[in-house]
Scaffold this motif. Structure first.
Motif, short mmCIF file in Angstrom:
data_model
loop_
_atom_site.label_atom_id
_atom_site.label_comp_id
_atom_site.label_asym_id
_atom_site.label_seq_id
_atom_site.Cartn_x
_atom_site.Cartn_y
_atom_site.Cartn_z
N PHE A 164 0.85 -1.20 0.00
CA PHE A 164 0.00 0.00 0.00
C PHE A 164 0.88 1.25 0.00
O PHE A 164 1.08 1.87 1.04
CB PHE A 164 -0.91 0.01 1.24
N GLY A 223 -0.07 -10.37 10.29
CA GLY A 223 -0.21 -9.24 9.36
C GLY A 223 -0.91 -8.06 10.02
O GLY A 223 -0.43 -6.92 9.97
N PHE A 224 -2.04 -8.33 10.66
CA PHE A 224 -2.82 -7.26 11.30
C PHE A 224 -2.07 -6.69 12.51
O PHE A 224 -1.95 -5.46 12.66
CB PHE A 224 -4.19 -7.79 11.72
N ALA A 255 -3.20 -10.55 3.79
CA ALA A 255 -4.62 -10.29 4.04
C ALA A 255 -4.80 -9.54 5.35
O ALA A 255 -5.60 -8.59 5.44
CB ALA A 255 -5.40 -11.60 4.05
N GLY A 256 -4.06 -9.94 6.38
CA GLY A 256 -4.13 -9.25 7.68
C GLY A 256 -3.71 -7.80 7.55
O GLY A 256 -4.32 -6.90 8.14
N MET A 257 -2.66 -7.54 6.77
CA MET A 257 -2.21 -6.16 6.53
C MET A 257 -3.26 -5.38 5.75
O MET A 257 -3.47 -4.18 5.99
CB MET A 257 -0.88 -6.17 5.76
N THR A 258 -3.92 -6.07 4.82
CA THR A 258 -4.96 -5.42 4.02
C THR A 258 -6.14 -5.03 4.91
O THR A 258 -6.70 -3.93 4.76
CB THR A 258 -5.43 -6.36 2.89
N ILE A 259 -6.51 -5.92 5.83
CA ILE A 259 -7.60 -5.62 6.76
C ILE A 259 -7.24 -4.38 7.58
O ILE A 259 -8.06 -3.46 7.74
CB ILE A 259 -7.90 -6.83 7.69
N HIS A 260 -6.02 -4.34 8.08
CA HIS A 260 -5.60 -3.17 8.86
C HIS A 260 -5.64 -1.90 8.02
O HIS A 260 -6.12 -0.86 8.45
CB HIS A 260 -4.20 -3.37 9.44
N HIS A 261 -5.13 -2.02 6.78
CA HIS A 261 -5.09 -0.86 5.90
C HIS A 261 -6.49 -0.35 5.61
O HIS A 261 -6.75 0.86 5.61
CB HIS A 261 -4.39 -1.24 4.60
N GLY A 269 -1.26 -16.19 10.21
CA GLY A 269 -0.85 -15.19 9.22
C GLY A 269 -1.68 -13.92 9.34
O GLY A 269 -1.14 -12.80 9.27
N LEU A 270 -2.98 -14.08 9.52
CA LEU A 270 -3.86 -12.91 9.68
C LEU A 270 -3.46 -12.10 10.92
O LEU A 270 -3.35 -10.86 10.87
CB LEU A 270 -5.33 -13.35 9.81
N LEU A 271 -3.21 -12.81 12.04
CA LEU A 271 -2.82 -12.13 13.28
C LEU A 271 -1.48 -11.42 13.12
O LEU A 271 -1.32 -10.28 13.58
CB LEU A 271 -2.74 -13.15 14.43
N LYS A 328 -2.82 0.88 20.72
CA LYS A 328 -2.59 0.18 19.45
C LYS A 328 -1.26 -0.55 19.46
O LYS A 328 -1.15 -1.67 18.97
CB LYS A 328 -2.63 1.18 18.29
N PHE A 330 -8.03 1.10 9.10
CA PHE A 330 -7.41 2.19 9.86
C PHE A 330 -6.69 3.24 9.02
O PHE A 330 -6.23 4.23 9.56
CB PHE A 330 -6.43 1.63 10.90
N GLU A 331 -6.55 3.02 7.70
CA GLU A 331 -5.77 4.01 6.95
C GLU A 331 -6.52 4.58 5.76
O GLU A 331 -7.58 4.12 5.41
CB GLU A 331 -4.44 3.39 6.49
N ARG A 351 0.97 -4.42 11.85
CA ARG A 351 0.60 -3.08 11.36
C ARG A 351 0.04 -2.24 12.49
O ARG A 351 0.39 -1.08 12.66
CB ARG A 351 -0.41 -3.15 10.20
N LEU A 352 -0.86 -2.85 13.29
CA LEU A 352 -1.43 -2.11 14.42
C LEU A 352 -0.33 -1.69 15.40
O LEU A 352 -0.33 -0.58 15.92
CB LEU A 352 -2.47 -2.99 15.13
N GLY A 353 0.62 -2.59 15.61
CA GLY A 353 1.69 -2.33 16.57
C GLY A 353 2.94 -1.71 15.94
O GLY A 353 3.97 -1.61 16.58
#
Lengths: 138, 148
Positions: free
Chosen positions: A42, A92-93, B138-144, A88-90, B96, B147-148, A96-98
């Motif tokens: 992104f 990745g998410f 996918a996890g990064m995409t969900i965050h993006h 993987g979801l945890l 966060k 939250f962004e 980014r959150l942290g």
């Protein structure tokens, strides 16, 4: 502790430290892998090239290892496919959150004496230990 | 003219080579140390079982180089090939940061992969590694998206 491999651990760790320091010294960038990946997925500004070069380098490092190790890399994944996806979801998410992972917080952030990174590293190691405790011993 | 964020951005050759070499050393360090093996990572996180302290040494050796490396480097005005440093500026502790680190730790403990080793392990062409990395994207995409 029969799995303890101190020599390869120290050698690998030294290489990681050199790589992170080299990245900062020459390019002024933080070698935090989750941030590098997310910035390539992104883009917020025209800075995707340096990210892809670093990630390409990482794959090249793996390839060099394969070439010197008869084409094999020890990857024992014990989680089921569903657990692997949840993990993987945890990862990745959560990274980014942290704002970072093992490399960005654990190796680079602590080296900058960042309070945020020191705290984040303590939390994710503790959380990982608790997770393994629950999945392996409860 | 507005900046095209999809453009790769131009990179001087010495910067490009540095990034490739640093990335390769990083990937080599991760594989040599055993961090690319999830079973070994989980062995390190298993404080209450058959504990394998190897990754503690990986981190100690890494910091043994990166602490002096970073402290020395950030004292100079600018990096070797760029006009400025790109360093995080935040110093506040927020929910966060803590929640994110907690969720990341859970995923790390579940599969034994963190982002760097997972990316490097893609070179093995192991299907489970691709599964993990796609889920991580996918996890990064969900965050993006959220939250962004």
């Amino acid at each position: 502790m029969e799995n303890f491999t101190p020599v390869s651990a120290v050698l690998g760790g030294l290489l990681i430290g050199v790589a992170a320091s080299l990245t900062l010294w020459t390019t002024g960038r933080i070698a935090g892998i989750s941030g590098i990946v997310a910035g390539a997925l992104f883009p917020k500004r025209a800075d995707v090239a340096w990210r892809l070069l670093f990630l390409g380098g990482m794959l090249t490092g793996g390839l060099v290892y394969l070439l010197f190790n008869q084409g094999s890399m020890d990857i024992q994944i014990q989680s089921s496919p569903l657990t692997t996806i949840v993990a993987g979801l945890l990862v990745g998410f959560g990274t980014r959150l942290g704002s970072g992972c093992t490399s960005g917080h654990g190796i680079c952030g602590i080296a900058r004496f960042s309070k945020r990174s020191f705290l984040a590293t303590s939390v994710f190691i503790l959380s990982g230990v608790l997770t393994v405790f629950v999945t392996s011993h409860v | 003219m507005s900046e095209n964020v999809a453009a790769p951005g131009s990179i001087p050759i010495q910067t490009a080579l540095s990034l490739l070499i640093a990335g390769a050393l990083f990937g080599l360090g991760l594989t040599i140390s055993g961090m690319t093996n999830p079973a070994k990572v989980i062995g390190f996180l298993d404080f209450f079982g058959n504990w394998d302290p190897s990754l503690l040494l990986v981190m100690a050796a890494g910091l043994g180089v990166s602490i002096p490396g970073f402290q020395f480097t950030t004292k100079s005005e600018r990096p070797l090939f760029e006009t400025r440093f790109y360093l995080p500026t935040r110093t506040d502790i927020d929910a966060k940061l803590l929640l994110g680190a907690m969720l990341f730790g859970m995923g790390w403990g579940l599969a034994g992969f963190c982002p760097g080793p997972a990316i490097t392990s893609l070179i093995s062409l192991d299907g489970n590694v691709f599964l993990f990395v796609l889920a991580m994207f996918a996890g990064m995409t969900i965050h993006h998206t959220a939250f962004e």
